[in-house]
Motif scaffolding. Structure first.
Motif, PDB file in Angstrom:
ATOM      1  N   GLU A   2       0.951  -1.299  -0.073  1.00 57.32           N
ATOM      2  CA  GLU A   2       0.008  -0.080   0.019  1.00 57.32           C
ATOM      3  C   GLU A   2       0.779   1.265   0.037  1.00 57.32           C
ATOM      4  O   GLU A   2       0.650   2.387  -0.706  1.00 57.32           O
ATOM      5  CB  GLU A   2      -1.010   0.010   1.410  1.00 57.32           C
ATOM      6  N   LYS A   4       3.962   1.610  -1.218  1.00 51.07           N
ATOM      7  CA  LYS A   4       4.780   1.725  -2.475  1.00 51.07           C
ATOM      8  C   LYS A   4       3.957   2.216  -3.509  1.00 51.07           C
ATOM      9  O   LYS A   4       4.317   2.643  -4.393  1.00 51.07           O
ATOM     10  CB  LYS A   4       5.417   0.600  -2.645  1.00 51.07           C
ATOM     11  N   THR A   5       2.597   1.912  -3.640  1.00 55.39           N
ATOM     12  CA  THR A   5       1.510   2.059  -4.367  1.00 55.39           C
ATOM     13  C   THR A   5       0.813   3.144  -4.340  1.00 55.39           C
ATOM     14  O   THR A   5       0.059   3.547  -5.573  1.00 55.39           O
ATOM     15  CB  THR A   5       0.836   0.853  -4.907  1.00 55.39           C
ATOM     16  N   THR A   6       0.578   3.617  -3.094  1.00 59.12           N
ATOM     17  CA  THR A   6      -0.339   4.716  -3.021  1.00 59.12           C
ATOM     18  C   THR A   6      -0.369   5.919  -3.883  1.00 59.12           C
ATOM     19  O   THR A   6      -1.378   6.668  -4.256  1.00 59.12           O
ATOM     20  CB  THR A   6      -0.266   5.273  -1.406  1.00 59.12           C
ATOM     21  N   ASN A   7       0.738   6.381  -4.494  1.00 61.94           N
ATOM     22  CA  ASN A   7       0.936   7.606  -5.152  1.00 61.94           C
ATOM     23  C   ASN A   7       0.882   7.074  -6.752  1.00 61.94           C
ATOM     24  O   ASN A   7       1.188   7.913  -7.477  1.00 61.94           O
ATOM     25  CB  ASN A   7       2.172   8.333  -5.127  1.00 61.94           C
ATOM     26  N   HIS A   8       0.647   5.909  -7.012  1.00 63.37           N
ATOM     27  CA  HIS A   8       0.816   5.482  -8.367  1.00 63.37           C
ATOM     28  C   HIS A   8      -0.617   4.527  -8.631  1.00 63.37           C
ATOM     29  O   HIS A   8      -0.330   3.636  -9.513  1.00 63.37           O
ATOM     30  CB  HIS A   8       2.058   4.619  -8.584  1.00 63.37           C
ATOM     31  N   LYS A   9      -1.624   4.815  -8.048  1.00 61.63           N
ATOM     32  CA  LYS A   9      -2.941   3.862  -8.310  1.00 61.63           C
ATOM     33  C   LYS A   9      -3.378   4.018  -9.941  1.00 61.63           C
ATOM     34  O   LYS A   9      -3.415   2.788 -10.276  1.00 61.63           O
ATOM     35  CB  LYS A   9      -3.876   4.278  -7.338  1.00 61.63           C
ATOM     36  N   ASP A  10      -3.141   4.957 -10.690  1.00 61.20           N
ATOM     37  CA  ASP A  10      -3.276   4.897 -12.020  1.00 61.20           C
ATOM     38  C   ASP A  10      -2.592   4.068 -12.826  1.00 61.20           C
ATOM     39  O   ASP A  10      -3.128   3.400 -13.617  1.00 61.20           O
ATOM     40  CB  ASP A  10      -3.242   6.401 -12.687  1.00 61.20           C
ATOM     41  N   PHE A  12      -0.830   1.264 -11.255  1.00 56.87           N
ATOM     42  CA  PHE A  12      -1.120  -0.122 -11.004  1.00 56.87           C
ATOM     43  C   PHE A  12      -2.610  -0.393 -11.460  1.00 56.87           C
ATOM     44  O   PHE A  12      -2.769  -1.791 -11.527  1.00 56.87           O
ATOM     45  CB  PHE A  12      -0.950  -0.463  -9.517  1.00 56.87           C
ATOM     46  N   ALA A  13      -3.426   0.432 -11.802  1.00 55.37           N
ATOM     47  CA  ALA A  13      -4.747  -0.035 -12.595  1.00 55.37           C
ATOM     48  C   ALA A  13      -4.508  -0.769 -13.753  1.00 55.37           C
ATOM     49  O   ALA A  13      -5.416  -1.651 -14.258  1.00 55.37           O
ATOM     50  CB  ALA A  13      -5.510   1.351 -12.742  1.00 55.37           C
TER      51      ALA A  13
END
Length: 113
Positions: A2, A4-10, A12-13
């Motif tokens: 969470e 590591k990915t919180t600022n890159h959700k777009d 990781f979609a």
């Protein structure tokens, strides 16, 4: 994950699937074992040959795991490390993902338009 990915959700979609090496029931051994990377490859419908998989890693154990799986690995250390100590394992070492050139791996170059 969470954190590591919180600022890159777009970004990781776009991922087909995620394998959480620490808690996935199919992954019997964590890094530096290749299990997690091999399971991730097997979950793609075409189950790609490991030689055709490109891994991006930020830690030495991950680089070791990717190479043990027979995959190429671009290492972008997340913290300052002596990269010379591990340089024989990574296919390529970068200081930033912005340095990545897909054409170095037979992929189409970025379209900057």
């Amino acid at each position: 994950m969470e954190l590591k990915t919180t600022n890159h959700k777009d970004l990781f979609a776009f991922f087909h699937h995620l394998v959480y090496i620490g808690c996935d029931p199919e992954v019997k051994h964590g890094k530096p074992s290749p299990d997690g990377f091999l399971i991730a490859a097997q979950r793609f419908p075409d189950n790609p040959d490991p030689k055709k998989v490109l891994v991006f890693e930020d830690a030495p154990n991950g680089v070791e795991a990717a190479r043990a799986a027979g995959m190429q690995c671009v290492w972008v250390p997340s913290i300052p490390l002596d990269v010379n100590k591990h340089s024989d394992k990574a296919t390529q070492i970068l200081t930033s993902l912005e340095e990545f050139k897909p054409e170095d791996f037979g992929l189409p170059p970025y379209n900057n338009s």
